[in-house]
Write a protein that holds these residues in place. Structure first.
Motif, mmCIF file in Angstrom:
data_model
loop_
_atom_site.group_PDB
_atom_site.id
_atom_site.type_symbol
_atom_site.label_atom_id
_atom_site.label_comp_id
_atom_site.label_asym_id
_atom_site.label_seq_id
_atom_site.Cartn_x
_atom_site.Cartn_y
_atom_site.Cartn_z
ATOM 1 N N VAL A 274 -17.381 54.522 54.086
ATOM 2 C CA VAL A 274 -16.617 53.842 53.043
ATOM 3 C C VAL A 274 -15.388 54.700 52.757
ATOM 4 O O VAL A 274 -15.513 55.905 52.519
ATOM 5 C CB VAL A 274 -17.437 53.664 51.747
ATOM 6 C CG1 VAL A 274 -16.639 52.885 50.709
ATOM 7 C CG2 VAL A 274 -18.764 52.965 52.025
ATOM 8 N N CYS A 275 -14.219 54.090 52.763
ATOM 9 C CA CYS A 275 -12.987 54.860 52.574
ATOM 10 C C CYS A 275 -13.013 55.674 51.288
ATOM 11 O O CYS A 275 -12.532 56.798 51.238
ATOM 12 C CB CYS A 275 -11.781 53.921 52.558
ATOM 13 S SG CYS A 275 -11.522 53.025 54.101
ATOM 14 N N SER A 276 -13.559 55.081 50.220
ATOM 15 C CA SER A 276 -13.532 55.727 48.914
ATOM 16 C C SER A 276 -14.872 56.323 48.512
ATOM 17 O O SER A 276 -15.090 56.649 47.344
ATOM 18 C CB SER A 276 -13.072 54.725 47.847
ATOM 19 O OG SER A 276 -13.859 53.551 47.907
ATOM 20 N N ALA A 277 -15.793 56.496 49.453
ATOM 21 C CA ALA A 277 -17.063 57.150 49.146
ATOM 22 C C ALA A 277 -16.838 58.612 48.777
ATOM 23 O O ALA A 277 -15.829 59.217 49.128
ATOM 24 C CB ALA A 277 -18.002 57.067 50.345
ATOM 25 N N VAL A 278 -17.800 59.190 48.072
ATOM 26 C CA VAL A 278 -17.769 60.638 47.831
ATOM 27 C C VAL A 278 -17.868 61.344 49.179
ATOM 28 O O VAL A 278 -18.797 61.117 49.954
ATOM 29 C CB VAL A 278 -18.933 61.070 46.920
ATOM 30 C CG1 VAL A 278 -18.990 62.595 46.821
ATOM 31 C CG2 VAL A 278 -18.801 60.450 45.535
ATOM 32 N N LYS A 279 -16.912 62.202 49.463
ATOM 33 C CA LYS A 279 -16.897 62.931 50.738
ATOM 34 C C LYS A 279 -17.199 64.422 50.567
ATOM 35 O O LYS A 279 -17.503 65.108 51.534
ATOM 36 C CB LYS A 279 -15.525 62.789 51.419
ATOM 37 C CG LYS A 279 -15.043 61.359 51.623
ATOM 38 C CD LYS A 279 -15.906 60.606 52.594
ATOM 39 C CE LYS A 279 -15.237 59.351 53.148
ATOM 40 N NZ LYS A 279 -14.446 58.569 52.211
ATOM 41 N N CYS A 421 -5.109 60.949 42.605
ATOM 42 C CA CYS A 421 -5.676 59.886 43.437
ATOM 43 C C CYS A 421 -5.477 58.537 42.760
ATOM 44 O O CYS A 421 -5.187 58.455 41.563
ATOM 45 C CB CYS A 421 -7.169 60.131 43.680
ATOM 46 S SG CYS A 421 -8.157 60.272 42.185
ATOM 47 N N GLY A 422 -5.667 57.480 43.539
ATOM 48 C CA GLY A 422 -5.421 56.137 43.039
ATOM 49 C C GLY A 422 -6.440 55.659 42.032
ATOM 50 O O GLY A 422 -6.115 54.877 41.132
ATOM 51 N N THR A 423 -7.697 56.070 42.172
ATOM 52 C CA THR A 423 -8.745 55.711 41.211
ATOM 53 C C THR A 423 -9.533 56.959 40.863
ATOM 54 O O THR A 423 -10.026 57.660 41.752
ATOM 55 C CB THR A 423 -9.700 54.655 41.799
ATOM 56 O OG1 THR A 423 -8.965 53.490 42.177
ATOM 57 C CG2 THR A 423 -10.751 54.264 40.767
ATOM 58 N N ALA A 424 -9.663 57.217 39.567
ATOM 59 C CA ALA A 424 -10.450 58.355 39.079
ATOM 60 C C ALA A 424 -11.583 57.805 38.225
ATOM 61 O O ALA A 424 -11.347 57.252 37.154
ATOM 62 C CB ALA A 424 -9.575 59.309 38.274
ATOM 63 N N ALA A 431 -17.031 52.053 41.969
ATOM 64 C CA ALA A 431 -17.080 50.886 41.096
ATOM 65 C C ALA A 431 -15.837 50.044 41.374
ATOM 66 O O ALA A 431 -14.822 50.161 40.685
ATOM 67 C CB ALA A 431 -17.134 51.317 39.628
ATOM 68 N N LEU A 432 -15.931 49.208 42.404
ATOM 69 C CA LEU A 432 -14.808 48.391 42.849
ATOM 70 C C LEU A 432 -14.984 46.961 42.351
ATOM 71 O O LEU A 432 -16.106 46.473 42.204
ATOM 72 C CB LEU A 432 -14.713 48.398 44.374
ATOM 73 C CG LEU A 432 -14.569 49.778 45.014
ATOM 74 C CD1 LEU A 432 -14.647 49.668 46.535
ATOM 75 C CD2 LEU A 432 -13.266 50.439 44.595
ATOM 76 N N ALA A 433 -13.882 46.266 42.117
ATOM 77 C CA ALA A 433 -13.931 44.892 41.627
ATOM 78 C C ALA A 433 -12.661 44.177 42.032
ATOM 79 O O ALA A 433 -11.606 44.815 42.210
ATOM 80 C CB ALA A 433 -14.099 44.869 40.103
ATOM 81 N N VAL A 448 -1.040 48.647 47.093
ATOM 82 C CA VAL A 448 -2.402 48.468 46.594
ATOM 83 C C VAL A 448 -2.932 47.113 47.028
ATOM 84 O O VAL A 448 -2.180 46.203 47.367
ATOM 85 C CB VAL A 448 -2.491 48.590 45.056
ATOM 86 C CG1 VAL A 448 -2.011 49.938 44.581
ATOM 87 C CG2 VAL A 448 -1.730 47.463 44.363
ATOM 88 N N GLU A 449 -4.253 46.999 46.973
ATOM 89 C CA GLU A 449 -4.928 45.730 47.171
ATOM 90 C C GLU A 449 -5.677 45.383 45.892
ATOM 91 O O GLU A 449 -5.958 46.242 45.067
ATOM 92 C CB GLU A 449 -5.885 45.803 48.364
ATOM 93 C CG GLU A 449 -5.160 46.077 49.679
ATOM 94 C CD GLU A 449 -6.054 46.010 50.896
ATOM 95 O OE1 GLU A 449 -5.895 45.062 51.686
ATOM 96 O OE2 GLU A 449 -6.901 46.904 51.060
ATOM 97 N N ASN A 450 -5.974 44.079 45.741
ATOM 98 C CA ASN A 450 -6.786 43.546 44.639
ATOM 99 C C ASN A 450 -6.003 43.398 43.335
ATOM 100 O O ASN A 450 -4.972 44.052 43.127
ATOM 101 C CB ASN A 450 -8.050 44.386 44.418
ATOM 102 C CG ASN A 450 -8.940 44.419 45.647
ATOM 103 O OD1 ASN A 450 -8.950 43.459 46.428
ATOM 104 N ND2 ASN A 450 -9.669 45.488 45.836
ATOM 105 N N GLY A 451 -6.542 42.537 42.472
ATOM 106 C CA GLY A 451 -5.910 42.249 41.203
ATOM 107 C C GLY A 451 -4.561 41.573 41.387
ATOM 108 O O GLY A 451 -4.117 41.315 42.517
ATOM 109 N N PRO A 452 -3.882 41.288 40.294
ATOM 110 C CA PRO A 452 -2.537 40.705 40.424
ATOM 111 C C PRO A 452 -1.585 41.605 41.181
ATOM 112 O O PRO A 452 -0.673 41.124 41.860
ATOM 113 C CB PRO A 452 -2.103 40.504 38.961
ATOM 114 C CG PRO A 452 -2.997 41.365 38.144
ATOM 115 C CD PRO A 452 -4.294 41.439 38.884
#
Length: 469
Positions: A274-279, A421-424, A431-433, A448-452
């Motif tokens: 997963v790109c945004s998994a804990v690494k 980073c883009g999401t903290a 927690a993606l939506a 970015v992707e997602n949302g408006p």
């Protein structure tokens, strides 16, 4: 071979001059054949998308209706398509089915998302309106970790905005995208979605092709840079999601037993692919040993196996090059003095199975800490000074996401705000939506992707200025 897969070009099922093998990662053997598109077939797909564009962009109501119908197909045929994902990607059937359901959720979200015009002046002199127009044809290139869902992340907003699309999935996981094209032929007008499959050469043809006005790419940094370079001469717009090396910082008030399961899940979801998994995990010295052992317990209890077997939580690594890379990074860390608190190597037998691995006594500078491993191996790094841990967490070219964990949520949020980073996230991760923007800093991407915000990325601004003078 159980199914004869075809591409979708201009709303029709299309064969290719040749095929290539699609490997089942649970066996390491070719399980299906996928069409290998020719340059002429790519031209035909681009021409079909271009021809479909004028009528498609003018009918917003039809676009919304089509996306809702596509969502219904994802919901009703989730297990059928999920089985294809398990075959080509390796993830457990329950996860693959949920990927398809998630695709339906994303489609429904965008079908209902408003794209309002903005009136910025309306007086005696003029009425000035800012509207968002579609770009035209979008070339979408998708990865192998979530082959269907990440295609929908691109398709849903692009089509809602009024664009048409040519989609190329990873050659490791082409089957679910071919199936997507097939099941949407009766939902979308011919040419609105075209699906072509092939290797890296096909991707290079797409990015340099003179028809697309936008390229949306998810994949590696190296390939993303090549995509950007190919797009530059024609000034194509780009959205690039290029992965990450996401840190999780544990504060000194954290309860290792309380967070271990969630932390492990955030690192090993989809077998760490997963790109945004804990690494990488930064744990304070005061609780370091307890953190390592709590995570190791989770790893030792994890059930790894073929994705259709009952109770399996984690499947194989998707492909042989990635399997070899993870093995190499783990072996190099162990040779450099790291300790495998759990796992540490491949699982004997066919397929690309690897033990869920927790590495202790490893430091920044080891490749498995500094690079994105993208697999079931997690290094845990000891720290004694929080500011130093933050500097180490930020000291990378990546900047996709990260998280901070602690009993005092306000304090954890203050630390999270320092992550580059883009999401903290605070006391959670992954927690993606669909309504939440997803993108990265630095080498983790552009746009970015997602949302408006993701929707806006598939549009151009236009000013409509009406004089009243």
């Amino acid at each position: 071979m159980s199914e004869n897969y075809s591409m979708t070009i201009g709303g029709e099922a299309v064969r290719a001059p040749g095929t290539f093998g699609v490997v089942d990662p649970a066996t390491g053997e070719v399980a299906e054949q996928a069409p290998d598109a020719s340059r002429e077939q790519l031209d035909a797909a681009m021409a079909a998308a271009q021809a479909a564009y004028p009528a498609w962009r003018r009918d917003e109501a039809a676009r919304r209706k089509a996306l809702l119908a596509a969502a219904d197909i994802m919901f009703t045929r989730s297990e059928e398509i999920g089985r294809i994902i398990t075959l080509e990607q390796g993830k457990p059937l329950a996860d693959a089915t949920m990927e398809v359901v998630g695709a339906g959720v994303w489609l429904k979200y965008f079908a209902d998302l408003e794209l309002p015009a903005e009136v910025i002046q309306d007086d005696a002199n003029a009425r000035v309106e800012v509207v968002r127009r579609p770009m035209g044809v979008v070339a979408a290139i998708t990865p192998w970790n979530f082959p269907l869902l990440l295609a929908i992340w691109k398709l849903a907003p692009a089509l809602l905005a009024g664009n048409t699309m040519v989609l190329k999935p990873s050659p490791f996981t082409p089957l679910s995208s071919l199936k997507l094209g097939e099941v949407l032929r009766d939902v979308l007008p011919p040419g609105v979605l075209n699906v072509v499959t092939g290797g890296d050469e096909l991707g290079a043809w797409m990015t340099s092709h003179d028809v697309p006005r936008k390229i949306s790419f998810t994949g590696s940094v190296a390939t993303g840079k090549r995509v950007a370079a190919a797009a530059a001469p024609d000034l194509k717009r780009v959205t690039l999601e290029l992965g990450g090396n996401d840190p999780a910082i544990l504060l000194d008030d954290v309860d290792p037993a309380a967070v271990a399961a969630r932390l492990f899940g955030a690192a090993f979801q989809n077998n760490g692919q997963v790109c945004s998994a804990v690494k990488r995990v930064y744990a304070p010295a005061s609780v370091y040993d307890d953190v390592v052992e709590a995570l190791a317990e989770q790893a030792r209890a994890a059930k790894v196996g073929e994705g259709t077997r009952e109770g399996v939580q984690y499947g194989p690594i998707n492909n042989e090059p990635q399997y070899e890379r993870v093995g190499e990074l783990v072996a190099e860390a162990l040779a450099g003095g790291a300790r495998a608190a759990a796992g540490g190597g491949p699982i004997d037998g066919p397929g690309y199975f690897f033990q869920p691995t927790i590495l202790a006594d490893v430091e920044d500078g080891a490749r498995i800490v500094d690079e994105e491993q993208f697999g079931p191996a997690l290094p845990v790094i000891r720290y004694t000074d929080l500011d130093e841990a933050l500097a180490r967490a930020n000291g990378t070219h990546f900047g996709l996401s990260g998280s901070v964990w602690g009993a005092d949520a306000d304090r954890a949020a203050e630390v999270a705000a320092e992550l580059e980073c883009g999401t903290a996230w605070v006391n959670t991760h992954l927690a993606l939506a669909p309504h939440q923007p997803f993108g990265g800093f630095k080498w983790s991407g552009v746009g970015v992707e997602n949302g408006p915000w993701g929707l806006y990325g598939f549009t151009e601004l236009q000013v409509i200025h009406r004089s009243k003078a």
